[in-house]
Design an enzyme around this catalytic site. Structure first.
Site, PDB file in Angstrom:
ATOM      1  N   TRP A 195       0.804  -1.167   0.047  1.00  0.00           N
ATOM      2  CA  TRP A 195      -0.078   0.086   0.145  1.00  0.00           C
ATOM      3  C   TRP A 195       0.805   1.220   0.028  1.00  0.00           C
ATOM      4  O   TRP A 195       1.927   1.044   0.851  1.00  0.00           O
ATOM      5  CB  TRP A 195      -0.989   0.058   1.179  1.00  0.00           C
ATOM      6  N   ASP A 362     -16.612  11.276  -2.291  1.00  0.00           N
ATOM      7  CA  ASP A 362     -15.923   9.963  -1.802  1.00  0.00           C
ATOM      8  C   ASP A 362     -16.716   9.336  -0.526  1.00  0.00           C
ATOM      9  O   ASP A 362     -17.933   9.866  -0.370  1.00  0.00           O
ATOM     10  CB  ASP A 362     -14.615  10.292  -1.722  1.00  0.00           C
ATOM     11  N   ASP A 474     -14.441   0.984  -4.323  1.00  0.00           N
ATOM     12  CA  ASP A 474     -13.516   0.587  -3.624  1.00  0.00           C
ATOM     13  C   ASP A 474     -13.278  -0.851  -3.078  1.00  0.00           C
ATOM     14  O   ASP A 474     -14.644  -1.373  -3.129  1.00  0.00           O
ATOM     15  CB  ASP A 474     -13.362   1.786  -2.679  1.00  0.00           C
ATOM     16  N   MET A 475     -12.281  -1.128  -2.423  1.00  0.00           N
ATOM     17  CA  MET A 475     -12.245  -2.487  -1.922  1.00  0.00           C
ATOM     18  C   MET A 475     -11.010  -2.283  -0.872  1.00  0.00           C
ATOM     19  O   MET A 475      -9.920  -2.441  -1.264  1.00  0.00           O
ATOM     20  CB  MET A 475     -12.134  -3.479  -3.033  1.00  0.00           C
ATOM     21  N   ASP A 544      -3.032   5.510  -3.231  1.00  0.00           N
ATOM     22  CA  ASP A 544      -3.498   6.280  -2.219  1.00  0.00           C
ATOM     23  C   ASP A 544      -2.225   7.478  -2.173  1.00  0.00           C
ATOM     24  O   ASP A 544      -2.492   8.547  -1.535  1.00  0.00           O
ATOM     25  CB  ASP A 544      -3.721   5.824  -1.028  1.00  0.00           C
TER      26      ASP A 544
HETATM   27  C1  GLA Z   1      -9.360   4.073   0.045  1.00  0.00           C
HETATM   28  C2  GLA Z   1      -9.191   4.870  -1.273  1.00  0.00           C
HETATM   29  C3  GLA Z   1      -9.244   6.412  -0.973  1.00  0.00           C
HETATM   30  C4  GLA Z   1     -10.410   6.796  -0.419  1.00  0.00           C
HETATM   31  C5  GLA Z   1     -10.561   6.052   0.855  1.00  0.00           C
HETATM   32  C6  GLA Z   1     -12.046   6.359   1.419  1.00  0.00           C
HETATM   33  O1  GLA Z   1      -8.267   4.379   0.859  1.00  0.00           O
HETATM   34  O2  GLA Z   1      -8.209   4.359  -1.816  1.00  0.00           O
HETATM   35  O3  GLA Z   1      -8.909   6.974  -2.292  1.00  0.00           O
HETATM   36  O4  GLA Z   1     -11.567   6.428  -1.360  1.00  0.00           O
HETATM   37  O5  GLA Z   1     -10.634   4.547   0.762  1.00  0.00           O
HETATM   38  O6  GLA Z   1     -12.381   5.658   2.812  1.00  0.00           O
END
Ligand code: GLA
Length: 731
Positions: A195, A362, A474-475, A544
């Site tokens: 990550w 988001d 997302d996941m 991220d």
């Molecule tokens: C993950 C995604 C981020 C955001 C957060 C929201 O970490 O990668 O871009 O959407 O979740 O909880």
């Protein structure tokens, strides 16, 4: 493209670049002979590929043929390398013996949906060979599928088992592709990380023994990616031989190179066998996902171009295939989950003023989602934060003249949620055992149709009652305690695969029903950036980590397989949320332009001057986005090996090109860097604009003499962590 020679019993798949050759032996076993550059058919194949005694036992008249590698090797009958498949039978034995029954050659290629695969639009683009083998003791057919494209040096493969016997069999291992290579003088390149530092380029010389990359996490993962390269040690970007392998799948995978002590190499690509066991009853069929292998004898750049074109044109689908991707602004880094409607509207309003085309709301808009401990699974608006709901909010955003997109995490649930309170059995979990949470969330049992259907209904309701044109799917965690109450005890080995089939089937339904919605995949950033997901979501959030320095590396590594149109790349605020590094706003954009471009901040927080810069950046990108997203992309300088990194893209019509040159740390009085551009026309003059200065050069000059940077020039341009954009225009 595909022939079968009745006399020599040889299958030859070829196009203008490659040949793939197999043959049947006297016992009707299918043997592998060759896959590389195109060669002629010969009356005999005595020069092609022999295995070694170490790997094959033989007796009597089987000597000659058993001496050659099986195309799809079985377990336990004398080939001691990693097998393509293992079938356990009711009495516990795992021995099988599949021999040829028939084959079929036809134009085009069949779909295996909801499993993703590359496809054809016109039957003339490709030919497919289906070879049916049979094991009489279990009464099971094995079908091997091979597709060769007319215009790509690629072979697509998968396999299927059809069981006809009375007693069930258990498929314990099934590779989508097995490929034996006659020697092992290759570097194994893969893209591994974690990550926030996805896709480091790892390159090792193959050695005796088994070397692999894999995932047993339920998603392809941030740690390894189901793509890899075997290249000759002297192969470079521009020259030499390489095989690129891509598994078109988003779940558990295994990519391995099994090198014998006689320096022969067997490649396997398929579903990871850990906790995989597929019970097959009479009349049932199991179809494996698809794996593809691309051959290049012109270096890695050529290989990447072929993957970019193939994925852009024959893996991505729908309205956004080959289409300009909208410039979006996402509120996550700006607000996280703390916002109300006024705040959201002010961010969307400013995004519109800047020229952005899409505003994305988001995490945090649903249920009681005020922090990460609650709300996941409740896909209805939090009306305390958003009094007019998603329907009202999306309408208001539309009235601003900007499109609206929304974040979902469909596969997850918090225990503090309405969904969990009503359906505590919807989780993947083992009774009486502790269930591990991550970020306070648990994984829904997507191997169950009723669970998938429940989520589908919720998503459908919110999508169809609002003005939505984009979904970020997302996941955010890996799978543990993988057990489903929906399956019998002897079918628990199906759960991982059925889970990902559930994900694909939800994608399938949503993309069918809402064809105008652009899906972007995300899994804590790039943990589900794989070829399988591209079939449903034509772009993926790379990471991220939006720090410019780290994004140069991540995007550079992504480019080996994934088209630039698929790299979700945004400018975010500084100090960067993940690294605390401060980089210039031009630098951040100059890197993010090479992707599906956007912003990840509240533009209201910028100074007036910075906001003007953002407006200019967006206007510039609108004018040139097709060059960035669909131009021919070249890696010029590897940021993993140097203090600098560089890539460029040339428009399909050759009129325009952009190169990005990034300097990590400024070092006084150091080396000259000579950046040689690629993909230009030697005899054509170009105007080169760098830091506001225009100069004219011939293409041959730019490609052979190059552009020089010395430290003084770079120091003047910005020093540490500086990305420059070079604009090259045909005149
Ligand atoms: C993950 C995604 C981020 C955001 C957060 C929201 O970490 O990668 O871009 O959407 O979740 O909880």
């Amino acid at each position: 493209m595909i022939t079968f020679n009745e006399t020599t019993k040889t299958f030859h798949l070829s196009n203008k670049e490659i040949s793939y050759i197999m043959k049947l032996d006297d016992n009707k076993h299918l043997l592998h002979l060759y896959f590389a550059k195109k060669i002629h058919n010969a009356d005999n194949d005595d020069q092609l590929f022999f295995g070694h005694l170490d790997n094959q036992l033989f007796n009597g008249d089987r000597l000659l043929n058993s001496y050659r590698p099986k195309e799809y090797g079985s377990y336990g009958t004398g080939d001691f390398r990693e097998p393509a498949f293992v079938i356990r039978q009711e009495d516990g034995n795992s021995i099988s013996d599949f021999s040829y029954i028939s084959h079929e050659i036809y134009q085009g290629k069949k779909s295996i949906a909801p499993l993703p695969s590359i496809y054809v639009e016109d039957e003339q683009e490709a030919q497919t060979l289906e070879i049916t083998l049979h094991d009489s003791l279990t009464n099971t057919d094995l079908i091997l599928y091979y597709t060769i494209y007319r215009d790509y040096p690629v072979i697509a493969r998968h396999s299927a088992f059809i069981h006809k016997g009375d007693t069930p069999i258990y498929i314990q291992r099934v590779m989508s592709m097995q490929l034996d290579l006659a020697d092992s003088d290759y570097d194994f390149i893969h893209f591994s990380g974690a990550w926030g530092r996805e896709k480091r380029i790892v390159s090792n010389k193959l050695r005796w023994g088994n070397q692999s990359i894999f995932s047993t996490k339920g998603v392809s993962s941030a740690e390894h990616n189901p793509t890899f390269i075997l290249k000759r040690p002297d192969t470079t970007e521009d020259f030499g031989q390489a095989y690129g392998f891509a598994f078109i799948y988003s779940g558990n995978f295994l990519c391995e190179a099994d090198v014998s002590t006689y320096n022969q190499c067997r490649v396997n690509v398929g579903i990871h066998p850990v906790n995989f066991s597929w019970k097959l009853c009479s009349g049932e069929e199991f179809v494996s996902p698809e794996a593809i292998v691309m051959y290049s004898d012109k270096g890695l750049t050529q290989m990447s171009h072929n993957f970019h074109n193939l994925f852009n044109q024959r893996l991505c689908r729908g309205k956004y295939r080959g289409a300009n991707r909208p410039i979006l602004l996402n509120n996550w880094e700006a607000t996280e989950m703390t916002f109300d409607e006024d705040k959201i509207m002010s961010i969307a309003q400013k995004a519109k003023e800047a020229g952005a085309e899409l505003f994305v709301l988001d995490d945090g808009w649903f249920g009681t989602r005020n922090d990460e401990t609650q709300g996941l699974g409740d896909w209805f608006a939090n009306t305390t934060k958003l009094p007019s709901g998603i329907s009202g909010l999306s309408q208001k955003v539309a009235e601003l003249g900007i499109k609206f997109g929304l974040w979902f995490e469909p596969e997850m649930v918090n225990k503090n949620s309405q969904l969990y309170r009503e359906h505590p059995d919807y989780l993947l979990q083992v009774k009486n055992r502790h269930s591990h949470s991550f970020r306070y969330q648990y994984v829904l049992d997507f191997s169950r149709d009723d669970v998938v259907n429940y989520i589908y209904q919720q998503m459908k309701e919110i999508i169809s009652t609002s003005k939505m044109s984009y979904i970020k799917w997302d996941m955010n965690r890996y799978l543990t305690e993988v057990y489903s109450v929906g399956l019998a005890p002897d079918e628990q080995g199906k759960v991982f695969h059925k889970y990902i089939l559930g994900v694909y089937s939800l994608y399938h339904r949503l993309t069918q029903e809402f064809p105008d919605i652009l899906f972007e995949s995300c899994s804590s950033g790039g943990a589900r950036f794989d070829p399988g997901i591209l079939y449903y979501a034509p772009q993926t959030w790379c990471s991220d980590n939006t720090d410019a320095n780290d994004r140069v590396e991540i995007q550079y590594a992504n480019s080996f397989f994934y088209p630039i149109s698929s790299h979700g790349a945004h400018v975010s605020a500084v100090p960067n949320q993940q690294t605390t590094r401060v980089t210039d706003i031009h630098t951040r954009a100059n890197i993010a332009y090479f992707g599906a471009f956007g912003y990840e901040l509240d533009l209201n927080e910028l100074s007036e001057d910075e906001f003007k810069i953002v407006q200019q950046q967006i206007a510039f990108y609108k004018e040139n986005r097709a060059v960035f997203q669909y131009g021919t992309y070249y890696r010029l300088r590897c940021p993993f090996e140097n203090n600098s990194g560089s890539f460029m893209t040339v428009s399909p019509d050759g009129q325009k090109a952009f190169a990005m040159y990034y300097q990590r740390l400024y070092k006084p009085n150091t080396e000259f860097v000579n950046l040689k551009l690629k993909g230009l026309e030697a005899e054509t003059k170009y105007q080169v604009t760098l830091a506001g200065i225009d100069k004219i050069y011939y293409g041959d000059y730019l490609m052979n003499a190059g552009i020089s940077f010395n430290s003084t020039r770079l120091a003047r341009m910005g020093g540490d962590f500086t990305a420059l954009l070079i604009e090259i225009t045909k005149i």
